[in-house]
Design an enzyme around this catalytic site. Structure first.
Site, PDB file in Angstrom:
ATOM      1  N   HIS A 213       0.850  -1.183   0.000  1.00 24.17           N
ATOM      2  CA  HIS A 213       0.000   0.000   0.000  1.00 24.17           C
ATOM      3  C   HIS A 213       0.890   1.239   0.000  1.00 24.17           C
ATOM      4  O   HIS A 213       1.941   1.255   0.648  1.00 24.17           O
ATOM      5  CB  HIS A 213      -0.884   0.036   1.243  1.00 24.17           C
ATOM      6  CG  HIS A 213      -1.848  -1.095   1.343  1.00 24.17           C
ATOM      7  ND1 HIS A 213      -2.830  -1.126   2.311  1.00 24.17           N
ATOM      8  CD2 HIS A 213      -1.993  -2.235   0.631  1.00 24.17           C
ATOM      9  CE1 HIS A 213      -3.538  -2.229   2.180  1.00 24.17           C
ATOM     10  NE2 HIS A 213      -3.048  -2.927   1.176  1.00 24.17           N
TER      11      HIS A 213
ATOM     12  N   GLU B 265       0.579   4.107   1.522  1.00 22.52           N
ATOM     13  CA  GLU B 265       0.739   4.717   2.844  1.00 22.52           C
ATOM     14  C   GLU B 265       1.808   3.987   3.658  1.00 22.52           C
ATOM     15  O   GLU B 265       2.593   4.617   4.371  1.00 22.52           O
ATOM     16  CB  GLU B 265      -0.598   4.698   3.609  1.00 22.52           C
ATOM     17  CG  GLU B 265      -1.748   5.348   2.875  1.00 22.52           C
ATOM     18  CD  GLU B 265      -2.498   4.384   1.954  1.00 22.52           C
ATOM     19  OE1 GLU B 265      -3.534   4.797   1.412  1.00 22.52           O
ATOM     20  OE2 GLU B 265      -2.057   3.227   1.764  1.00 22.52           O
TER      21      GLU B 265
ATOM     22  N   CYS C 255      -5.861   1.998   5.825  1.00 21.12           N
ATOM     23  CA  CYS C 255      -6.328   0.760   6.439  1.00 21.12           C
ATOM     24  C   CYS C 255      -5.627   0.637   7.802  1.00 21.12           C
ATOM     25  O   CYS C 255      -4.688   1.386   8.091  1.00 21.12           O
ATOM     26  CB  CYS C 255      -6.011  -0.426   5.542  1.00 21.12           C
ATOM     27  SG  CYS C 255      -4.253  -0.874   5.493  1.00 21.12           S
TER      28      CYS C 255
ATOM     29  N   CYS D 248      -1.748   0.352   7.561  1.00 20.17           N
ATOM     30  CA  CYS D 248      -1.068   1.594   7.190  1.00 20.17           C
ATOM     31  C   CYS D 248      -1.164   2.636   8.299  1.00 20.17           C
ATOM     32  O   CYS D 248      -0.208   3.374   8.545  1.00 20.17           O
ATOM     33  CB  CYS D 248      -1.642   2.131   5.887  1.00 20.17           C
ATOM     34  SG  CYS D 248      -1.307   1.037   4.481  1.00 20.17           S
TER      35      CYS D 248
END
Length: 161
Positions: free
Chosen positions: A56, A58, A86, A89
């Protein structure tokens, strides 16, 4: 509520999310910005290309910040992102000590959109960032960008079928 520079960075995050869709990934993009307004790093989802569900943007920016910034620089930086972090992250963000987060669409909105599209639930519960990292300055969603983000999710999941 959001400054023109906030909107500029958010629009860049949405551009990165669109790049992710074009590469076959879910539409997530993020930009890490220093206190003085310099873009320090940016990334997009890279799950499809790597097969690694932790890729991801992030999380990648948190890792980059830990390697390249002092604790003080991290604390005054802002992460602009197309979608609310999420839990994985958000935790990375909190552990690394990054500052403010500004997101275009929320995890609640994403959940509704994915349900409407018939997408199976993720293996990890969606939690608001504040539930994972209490006390963090978090701002979003940004109404001006919601439709664009929603369309990117529709486009991505239409290509899955």
């Amino acid at each position: 509520m959001w400054s023109e520079s906030d909107m500029q960075y958010l629009r860049r995050a949405v551009e990165l999310a669109e790049e992710a869709v074009e590469a076959g990934d879910e539409p997530f993009g993020s930009v890490l910005v220093a206190a003085d307004g310099r873009i320090l790093a940016e990334d997009r989802n890279r799950i499809h290309a790597t097969g690694d569900n932790t890729r991801h943007p992030e999380f990648e920016l948190a890792r980059w910040a830990a390697e390249h910034l002092t604790p003080e620089e991290r604390a005054t930086a802002t992460v602009y992102t197309s979608g609310e972090h999420c839990p994985m992250c958000a935790a990375a963000h909190g552990w690394v000590g990054l500052g403010r987060i500004v997101y275009a669409s929320s995890c609640q909105q994403l959940g509704r959109w994915l349900e409407e599209l018939g997408v199976p639930a993720a293996p990890v519960s969606a939690l608001p960032i504040r539930d994972v990292v209490p006390g963090l300055k978090v701002e979003g969603p940004v109404p001006e960008l919601i439709d664009q983000i929603h369309q990117l999710h529709r486009r991505h999941h239409a290509s899955d079928q």
